[in-house]
Design an enzyme around this catalytic site. Sequence first.
Site, PDB file in Angstrom:
ATOM      1  N   ARG A 193      14.073  26.479  -0.907  1.00 36.42           N
ATOM      2  CA  ARG A 193      13.867  27.626  -1.799  1.00 36.42           C
ATOM      3  C   ARG A 193      12.504  28.290  -1.618  1.00 36.42           C
ATOM      4  O   ARG A 193      12.352  29.466  -1.867  1.00 36.42           O
ATOM      5  CB  ARG A 193      14.084  27.193  -3.261  1.00 36.42           C
ATOM      6  CG  ARG A 193      15.549  27.011  -3.576  1.00 36.42           C
ATOM      7  CD  ARG A 193      15.768  26.446  -4.956  1.00 36.42           C
ATOM      8  NE  ARG A 193      15.386  25.045  -5.039  1.00 36.42           N
ATOM      9  CZ  ARG A 193      15.397  24.333  -6.149  1.00 36.42           C
ATOM     10  NH1 ARG A 193      15.753  24.896  -7.272  1.00 36.42           N
ATOM     11  NH2 ARG A 193      15.049  23.061  -6.143  1.00 36.42           N
ATOM     12  N   GLN A 194      11.498  27.528  -1.150  1.00 34.35           N
ATOM     13  CA  GLN A 194      10.173  28.131  -0.915  1.00 34.35           C
ATOM     14  C   GLN A 194      10.202  28.740   0.486  1.00 34.35           C
ATOM     15  O   GLN A 194       9.710  28.169   1.456  1.00 34.35           O
ATOM     16  CB  GLN A 194       9.089  27.047  -1.051  1.00 34.35           C
ATOM     17  CG  GLN A 194       7.667  27.534  -0.856  1.00 34.35           C
ATOM     18  CD  GLN A 194       7.076  28.244  -2.074  1.00 34.35           C
ATOM     19  OE1 GLN A 194       7.619  28.181  -3.167  1.00 34.35           O
ATOM     20  NE2 GLN A 194       5.970  28.940  -1.885  1.00 34.35           N
ATOM     21  N   ASP A 247       0.820  -1.229   0.000  1.00 30.79           N
ATOM     22  CA  ASP A 247       0.000   0.000   0.000  1.00 30.79           C
ATOM     23  C   ASP A 247       0.850   1.273   0.000  1.00 30.79           C
ATOM     24  O   ASP A 247       0.334   2.376   0.110  1.00 30.79           O
ATOM     25  CB  ASP A 247      -0.945   0.002   1.212  1.00 30.79           C
ATOM     26  CG  ASP A 247      -0.196  -0.062   2.541  1.00 30.79           C
ATOM     27  OD1 ASP A 247       1.056   0.029   2.527  1.00 30.79           O
ATOM     28  OD2 ASP A 247      -0.859  -0.190   3.583  1.00 30.79           O
ATOM     29  N   LYS A 278      19.417  37.593 -12.719  1.00 33.79           N
ATOM     30  CA  LYS A 278      18.467  36.610 -13.262  1.00 33.79           C
ATOM     31  C   LYS A 278      17.038  36.953 -12.889  1.00 33.79           C
ATOM     32  O   LYS A 278      16.777  37.423 -11.794  1.00 33.79           O
ATOM     33  CB  LYS A 278      18.826  35.221 -12.704  1.00 33.79           C
ATOM     34  CG  LYS A 278      17.898  34.104 -13.120  1.00 33.79           C
ATOM     35  CD  LYS A 278      18.437  32.745 -12.714  1.00 33.79           C
ATOM     36  CE  LYS A 278      17.989  32.335 -11.339  1.00 33.79           C
ATOM     37  NZ  LYS A 278      18.512  31.022 -10.947  1.00 33.79           N
ATOM     38  N   ARG A 303      13.436  34.800 -12.905  1.00 34.14           N
ATOM     39  CA  ARG A 303      12.841  33.489 -13.196  1.00 34.14           C
ATOM     40  C   ARG A 303      11.460  33.678 -13.812  1.00 34.14           C
ATOM     41  O   ARG A 303      10.616  34.375 -13.259  1.00 34.14           O
ATOM     42  CB  ARG A 303      12.765  32.648 -11.912  1.00 34.14           C
ATOM     43  CG  ARG A 303      12.318  31.227 -12.163  1.00 34.14           C
ATOM     44  CD  ARG A 303      12.582  30.298 -11.000  1.00 34.14           C
ATOM     45  NE  ARG A 303      13.960  29.867 -10.882  1.00 34.14           N
ATOM     46  CZ  ARG A 303      14.543  28.955 -11.659  1.00 34.14           C
ATOM     47  NH1 ARG A 303      13.876  28.401 -12.657  1.00 34.14           N
ATOM     48  NH2 ARG A 303      15.798  28.628 -11.462  1.00 34.14           N
TER      49      ARG A 303
HETATM   50  C1  R5P Z   1      18.765  29.695  -7.421  1.00 30.46           C
HETATM   51  O1  R5P Z   1      18.816  30.797  -7.018  1.00 30.46           O
HETATM   52  C2  R5P Z   1      19.902  28.720  -7.338  1.00 30.46           C
HETATM   53  O2  R5P Z   1      21.098  29.311  -6.928  1.00 30.46           O
HETATM   54  C3  R5P Z   1      20.086  28.010  -8.654  1.00 30.46           C
HETATM   55  O3  R5P Z   1      20.576  28.923  -9.597  1.00 30.46           O
HETATM   56  C4  R5P Z   1      18.779  27.457  -9.137  1.00 30.46           C
HETATM   57  O4  R5P Z   1      18.108  26.772  -8.131  1.00 30.46           O
HETATM   58  C5  R5P Z   1      19.028  26.550 -10.293  1.00 30.46           C
HETATM   59  O5  R5P Z   1      17.820  26.063 -10.743  1.00 30.46           O
HETATM   60  P1  R5P Z   1      17.648  25.599 -12.240  1.00 30.46           P
HETATM   61  O6  R5P Z   1      18.770  24.654 -12.534  1.00 30.46           O
HETATM   62  O7  R5P Z   1      16.311  24.892 -12.249  1.00 30.46           O
HETATM   63  O8  R5P Z   1      17.654  26.799 -13.087  1.00 30.46           O
END
Ligand code: R5P
Length: 303
Positions: free
Chosen positions: A92-93, A36, A191, A193
Site C-alpha cells: 500500500r505504501q 538475541d 472514501k 482516509r
Molecule cells: C484500501 O484501499 C483497501 O482496499 C482496504 O479498504 C483497506 O486497506 C482497509 O483498511 P482498513 O481495514 O484499515 O480500513
Amino acid sequence: MIATIHGFEEAAGPARRLADLLQIDCRIVEVRRFPDGESLVRVAATERMAILYRSLDRPNEKLVELMLAAAALRDRGAGRVILVAPYLGYMRQDMAFHPGEAVSQQVVGKLLAAHFDALVTVDPHLHRVATLAEVVPGIDAVAVSAAETLAGMLRADTAPDTILVGPDMESRPWVEAVAAPLGFRVLVGEKQRLGDRQVELAVPGIEAVRGRPVVLIDDLISSGGTLLRCADLLRAAGATRIEAVATHCLAGTEDLAHLAAVGITRIRSTDTIAGPTVSIAIAPVLGAALARLESRLYDFRQP
Ligand code: R5P
C-alpha cells in the site's frame, strides 16, 4: 509437477493443502530464535524446483527468514526458488505521501526480486502501479485473483436480492468481479482516509439498500475502519443484514469485535492469512497458477 513445497510452521496448513493438490511433498522450514532475536533457519532436502510458502503479513519479522530460507534451498541444490506469498505486505505504501517517507512497495519488491526466481501472490494491493511485474523487476510475477473463489462462496448461501458494496474506488475491480458471475447489483463508495483507523465515506445510490441484505466486498480488511464506517451508513440506510467478504483479513480479535458491534453479522475471508474469519482455501487458485508457471520454468530442471 516435480517440486517440493517448503512451508513455515505458521503456514503449515495451507502449504500442505497446496502440496496435496499438486501431489508433491511439503516440508516444514525449521526456525530457531536465538536469545538475541536472530533466527536460525534450516530447510529440508528439496527437488530442483523449490516453492517457499509464507504469507507476508507481519512482514518485518518474516522477511529476513525468507531470505535465509531461499539461500539455504539453493545451497541444497534448488535450481529455482519460487516464493508463494498468498498475502504480500508493504504494497500500500506505493509512493512517498510525505517528504522523506520510504516507498516501501519498491524497496520490498526489489528485495524479493533479488532472492527469488518467481513470485506468486493473491490480489496484491496495486493502486498506482499497474502490474506486479513492476514491483518485482526481472522475475516471473504472477498475481492471481480470489474473486472466483469468493463468488463461489457467496453463490452457495446468498439471497438473490443482495446488494454487493465495495467501500471505495480501489475495491471496484473486486466487487465487480465477484458480482459478475452472480448477477448481483453493485454499489461502490467514495472514501477519504483521515488516519490509520479513521475514514470518511459516502456511498452514491445507498438508498437502494433499504429492506435488502448487503455484502461488503474488499481485497483487504486491516484495522476494519473502512468496513466499520461503511456498515454504519448501510445500517442507517435500512439494510436488513450486513456481511463482509474479503480476500485477506488482517484484523485482530478486538477489531473484529468492533465490526460485530456495528452489526456486521458475518465476516469471511480466504486462508491467505490465518484467523477466525478464514472460510475457504485459496490452494486451488495457487495450484493452477503454479502449474502454468512450471511450464515456463521447465527448462531449469536439467542440471
Ligand atoms: C484500501 O484501499 C483497501 O482496499 C482496504 O479498504 C483497506 O486497506 C482497509 O483498511 P482498513 O481495514 O484499515 O480500513
